[in-house]
Design an enzyme around this catalytic site. Structure first.
Site, PDB file in Angstrom:
ATOM      1  N   ALA A 158       0.840  -1.205   0.000  1.00 26.94           N
ATOM      2  CA  ALA A 158       0.000   0.000   0.000  1.00 26.94           C
ATOM      3  C   ALA A 158       0.870   1.248   0.000  1.00 26.94           C
ATOM      4  CB  ALA A 158      -0.882  -0.014   1.245  1.00 26.94           C
TER       5      ALA A 158
ATOM      6  N   LYS B 174      -1.903   4.957  -4.209  1.00 23.21           N
ATOM      7  CA  LYS B 174      -2.814   5.325  -3.112  1.00 23.21           C
ATOM      8  C   LYS B 174      -4.250   5.498  -3.576  1.00 23.21           C
ATOM      9  CE  LYS B 174      -0.095   7.733   0.430  1.00 23.21           C
ATOM     10  NZ  LYS B 174      -0.563   7.174   1.699  1.00 23.21           N
TER      11      LYS B 174
ATOM     12  N   ASN C  90       8.084   8.872   5.442  1.00 18.28           N
ATOM     13  CA  ASN C  90       6.932   9.612   4.913  1.00 18.28           C
ATOM     14  C   ASN C  90       5.989   9.974   6.040  1.00 18.28           C
ATOM     15  OD1 ASN C  90       3.990   8.408   4.550  1.00 18.28           O
ATOM     16  ND2 ASN C  90       5.411   6.661   4.602  1.00 18.28           N
TER      17      ASN C  90
ATOM     18  N   GLY D 266       0.106  11.241   5.868  1.00 21.33           N
ATOM     19  CA  GLY D 266      -1.120  11.465   6.643  1.00 21.33           C
ATOM     20  C   GLY D 266      -2.371  11.062   5.888  1.00 21.33           C
TER      21      GLY D 266
ATOM     22  N   ASN E  27      -6.383  -1.000   0.769  1.00 19.91           N
ATOM     23  CA  ASN E  27      -5.995  -0.601   2.116  1.00 19.91           C
ATOM     24  C   ASN E  27      -6.997   0.444   2.604  1.00 19.91           C
ATOM     25  OD1 ASN E  27      -4.178   1.379   3.903  1.00 19.91           O
ATOM     26  ND2 ASN E  27      -3.204  -0.636   3.928  1.00 19.91           N
TER      27      ASN E  27
ATOM     28  N   SER F 212      -0.798   3.125  10.348  1.00 15.80           N
ATOM     29  CA  SER F 212      -0.052   4.271   9.800  1.00 15.80           C
ATOM     30  C   SER F 212       0.295   5.209  10.950  1.00 15.80           C
ATOM     31  CB  SER F 212      -0.895   5.019   8.764  1.00 15.80           C
ATOM     32  OG  SER F 212      -0.879   4.350   7.543  1.00 15.80           O
TER      33      SER F 212
ATOM     34  N   ASN G 124       0.960   8.296  10.846  1.00 17.58           N
ATOM     35  CA  ASN G 124       0.791   9.720  10.548  1.00 17.58           C
ATOM     36  C   ASN G 124      -0.627  10.236  10.741  1.00 17.58           C
ATOM     37  OD1 ASN G 124       3.560   9.892   9.648  1.00 17.58           O
ATOM     38  ND2 ASN G 124       2.879   8.645   7.917  1.00 17.58           N
TER      39      ASN G 124
ATOM     40  N   ASN H 272       3.634  -2.288   8.747  1.00 20.64           N
ATOM     41  CA  ASN H 272       3.684  -0.910   8.257  1.00 20.64           C
ATOM     42  C   ASN H 272       5.080  -0.298   8.513  1.00 20.64           C
ATOM     43  OD1 ASN H 272       2.662   1.677   7.371  1.00 20.64           O
ATOM     44  ND2 ASN H 272       0.640   0.926   7.941  1.00 20.64           N
TER      45      ASN H 272
ATOM     46  N   TYR I 120       7.724  -1.903  -1.160  1.00 21.69           N
ATOM     47  CA  TYR I 120       7.513  -0.597  -1.771  1.00 21.69           C
ATOM     48  C   TYR I 120       8.863   0.116  -1.926  1.00 21.69           C
ATOM     49  CZ  TYR I 120       5.656   4.220  -2.309  1.00 21.69           C
ATOM     50  OH  TYR I 120       5.349   5.487  -2.740  1.00 21.69           O
TER      51      TYR I 120
HETATM   52  C1  LIG Z   1       5.421   6.853   0.691  1.00 23.00           C
HETATM   53  C2  LIG Z   1       4.754   5.731   1.417  1.00 23.00           C
HETATM   54  C3  LIG Z   1       3.376   5.759   1.592  1.00 23.00           C
HETATM   55  C4  LIG Z   1       2.745   4.706   2.274  1.00 23.00           C
HETATM   56  N1  LIG Z   1       1.389   4.725   2.420  1.00 23.00           N
HETATM   57  C5  LIG Z   1       0.761   3.685   3.061  1.00 23.00           C
HETATM   58  C6  LIG Z   1      -0.659   3.657   3.201  1.00 23.00           C
HETATM   59  O1  LIG Z   1      -1.379   4.526   2.701  1.00 23.00           O
HETATM   60  N2  LIG Z   1      -1.211   2.610   3.899  1.00 23.00           N
HETATM   61  C7  LIG Z   1      -0.441   1.618   4.446  1.00 23.00           C
HETATM   62  O2  LIG Z   1      -0.966   0.697   5.075  1.00 23.00           O
HETATM   63  N3  LIG Z   1       0.907   1.617   4.293  1.00 23.00           N
HETATM   64  C8  LIG Z   1       1.510   2.623   3.620  1.00 23.00           C
HETATM   65  N4  LIG Z   1       2.875   2.608   3.481  1.00 23.00           N
HETATM   66  C9  LIG Z   1       3.659   1.518   4.097  1.00 23.00           C
HETATM   67  C10 LIG Z   1       4.006   0.432   3.089  1.00 23.00           C
HETATM   68  O3  LIG Z   1       2.859  -0.173   2.578  1.00 23.00           O
HETATM   69  C11 LIG Z   1       4.896  -0.629   3.749  1.00 23.00           C
HETATM   70  O4  LIG Z   1       4.148  -1.243   4.769  1.00 23.00           O
HETATM   71  C12 LIG Z   1       6.174  -0.068   4.353  1.00 23.00           C
HETATM   72  O5  LIG Z   1       6.700   0.946   3.530  1.00 23.00           O
HETATM   73  C13 LIG Z   1       7.242  -1.160   4.544  1.00 23.00           C
HETATM   74  O6  LIG Z   1       7.601  -1.757   3.325  1.00 23.00           O
HETATM   75  P1  LIG Z   1       8.902  -1.300   2.483  1.00 23.00           P
HETATM   76  O7  LIG Z   1      10.044  -1.248   3.437  1.00 23.00           O
HETATM   77  O8  LIG Z   1       9.050  -2.349   1.416  1.00 23.00           O
HETATM   78  O9  LIG Z   1       8.562   0.050   1.909  1.00 23.00           O
HETATM   79  C14 LIG Z   1       3.524   3.644   2.789  1.00 23.00           C
HETATM   80  C15 LIG Z   1       4.901   3.620   2.592  1.00 23.00           C
HETATM   81  C16 LIG Z   1       5.525   4.650   1.931  1.00 23.00           C
HETATM   82  C17 LIG Z   1       7.014   4.603   1.734  1.00 23.00           C
END
Ligand SMILES: Cc1cc2nc3c(=O)[nH]c(=O)nc-3n(C[C@H](O)[C@H](O)[C@H](O)COP(=O)(O)O)c2cc1C
Length: 388
Positions: free
Chosen positions: A99, A103, A148, A151, A176, A210, A212, A277, A349
């Site tokens: 996620a 978005k 990040n 929010g 999500n 999250s 934020n 997360n 991500y």
């Molecule tokens: C810019 C950004 C925005 C994210 N937005 C969300 C979100 O809207 N909802 C959510 O559950 N996780 C969100 N995440 C968390 C990711 O889904 C993931 O759980 C987290 O980044 C760990 O994985 P990674 O290390 O591979 O990035 C976001 C991560 C990033 C970097």
């Protein structure tokens, strides 16, 4: 943000994801599609200095716009050893896009065409909301990490549901679900998310992790979480076709909180848990100047930490709740470690920001080789292998 975030020039030079529309006219279809994501040296030479100064969030918007418009051909068929079946759905491979990248559900099929076995769109809040003031995304290049504090900026359920409804539903997509910052009734918010998006997705993820949105992570407490899950599960049971229901947790949960979450998952017969997360922790190893920014940290520094929590969760649930392992995955070995610790699916991500889409086929190749090396015939056979 799959883009330069901070320091776009270096990012482009190494073939990361930014935009690069000028390359479109110069390349054949497949390369053109990739160029639009910002993979082209051509684009760098044409636009490098400008991109270096491009606001990271603006660069991400351009990457999404490129993905939406580029006619990406489907990814090559996956090695059958990577296939897995969960919640009655056949995943062509166990690697998904986490996620936060798509978005607003603007480009799920283009993201699937990068080679992911599933894509989780969102988080989506019931009503549109702007999220926090900019800047709100920071690239920690030296640490292969991102902070990040978006929010939960969101187009809202009505707009996103309409986008999903227009899909022809080929690849597997999850949603999500978030809550509005000013909401007085979070249960109603998550139920609304299920009602609006549930019919269009294969799985829905209640996001109570999250960092934020003020107060959101308190919803991981036993009573609050059980209340939300029961209400959303009832809404899900009335949804046709019926999506799987998961909860996404923070890696910052301590042992007692993790045990509570595991118990709620078992009691409420959740279809899965996502661990996890971003983290509010700041490991002492961080070197980048942006390390003190407020927000959730993702990427390489999260890998061992979140894999450890995933392992705990597998033990606490006795392997009876499917787990999605997410946090710091950047290689086949990282994905394999999550699977052996207990993950049935893996997501990423942040590594995509640094490695570009070539990362997806590379991880799948490496993972297939590791499974074969250890004598497994499928991903499912390796799930939880570390637990003996
Ligand atoms: C810019 C950004 C925005 C994210 N937005 C969300 C979100 O809207 N909802 C959510 O559950 N996780 C969100 N995440 C968390 C990711 O889904 C993931 O759980 C987290 O980044 C760990 O994985 P990674 O290390 O591979 O990035 C976001 C991560 C990033 C970097």
């Amino acid at each position: 943000m799959v883009s330069s975030l901070r320091g776009g020039a270096g990012c482009l030079r190494r073939g990361r994801i930014p935009d690069g529309a000028p390359a479109r006219a110069l390349a054949p279809p497949r390369a053109r599609a990739l160029n639009l994501l910002g993979f082209a040296g051509i684009a760098y030479r044409a636009l490098g200095p400008a991109l270096a100064h491009l606001d990271p969030e603006a660069a991400h918007r351009l990457a999404i716009a490129g993905l939406r418009r580029a006619p990406l051909p489907p990814a090559a068929p996956d090695d059958p050893i990577l296939a897995t079946t969960l919640w009655g759905r056949d995943f062509p491979n166990a690697l998904g896009l986490a996620a936060g990248f798509d978005k607003h559900g603007e480009a799920p099929d283009a993201c699937l065409a990068l080679g992911f076995g599933h894509v989780e769109i969102g988080g989506v809040t019931p009503r549109p909301q702007p999220g926090n003031p900019r800047p709100r995304v920071f690239r920690l290049a030296e640490d292969r990490a991102v902070i990040n504090r978006y929010g939960l900026n969101s187009d809202g359920l009505t707009v996103v549901a309409a986008r999903l409804a227009r899909r022809t539903r080929r690849g597997l997509v999850g949603a999500n679900l978030g809550k509005n910052k000013d909401s007085l009734d979070e249960v109603a918010d998550y139920v609304a998310g299920m009602r609006a998006l549930g019919p269009h997705v294969d799985f829905a993820v209640i996001n109570v992790s999250s960092p934020n949105t003020p107060g959101l992570r308190d919803l991981q407490g036993r009573v609050a979480m059980a209340g939300i899950v029961r209400a959303v599960a009832a809404a899900r049971d009335a949804t046709e076709p019926r999506p799987a229901l998961l909860v996404k947790l923070a890696p910052d949960l301590d042992d007692a909180a993790l045990a509570d979450a595991a118990e709620v998952a078992l009691e409420c017969r959740l279809d899965g848990l996502v661990m996890g997360n971003t983290t509010v922790a700041r490991p002492a190893s961080l070197r980048s100047s942006a390390r003190s920014e407020t927000g959730g940290l993702s990427g390489a520094p999260l890998l061992a930490f979140s894999t450890g929590k995933l392992r705990d969760l597998y033990r606490l649930t006795g392997g009876r709740v499917p787990l999605v392992g997410c946090g710091g995955v950047a290689s086949g070995a990282d994905a394999y470690a999550k699977i052996r610790a207990g993950a049935s699916l893996v997501q990423l991500y942040t590594a995509l920001v640094y490695e570009g889409p070539g990362l997806v086929p590379r991880i799948k190749r490496e993972l297939a080789a590791l499974l074969r090396r250890d004598g497994f015939r499928s991903v499912a056979e390796a799930v939880g292998a570390d637990h003996g």
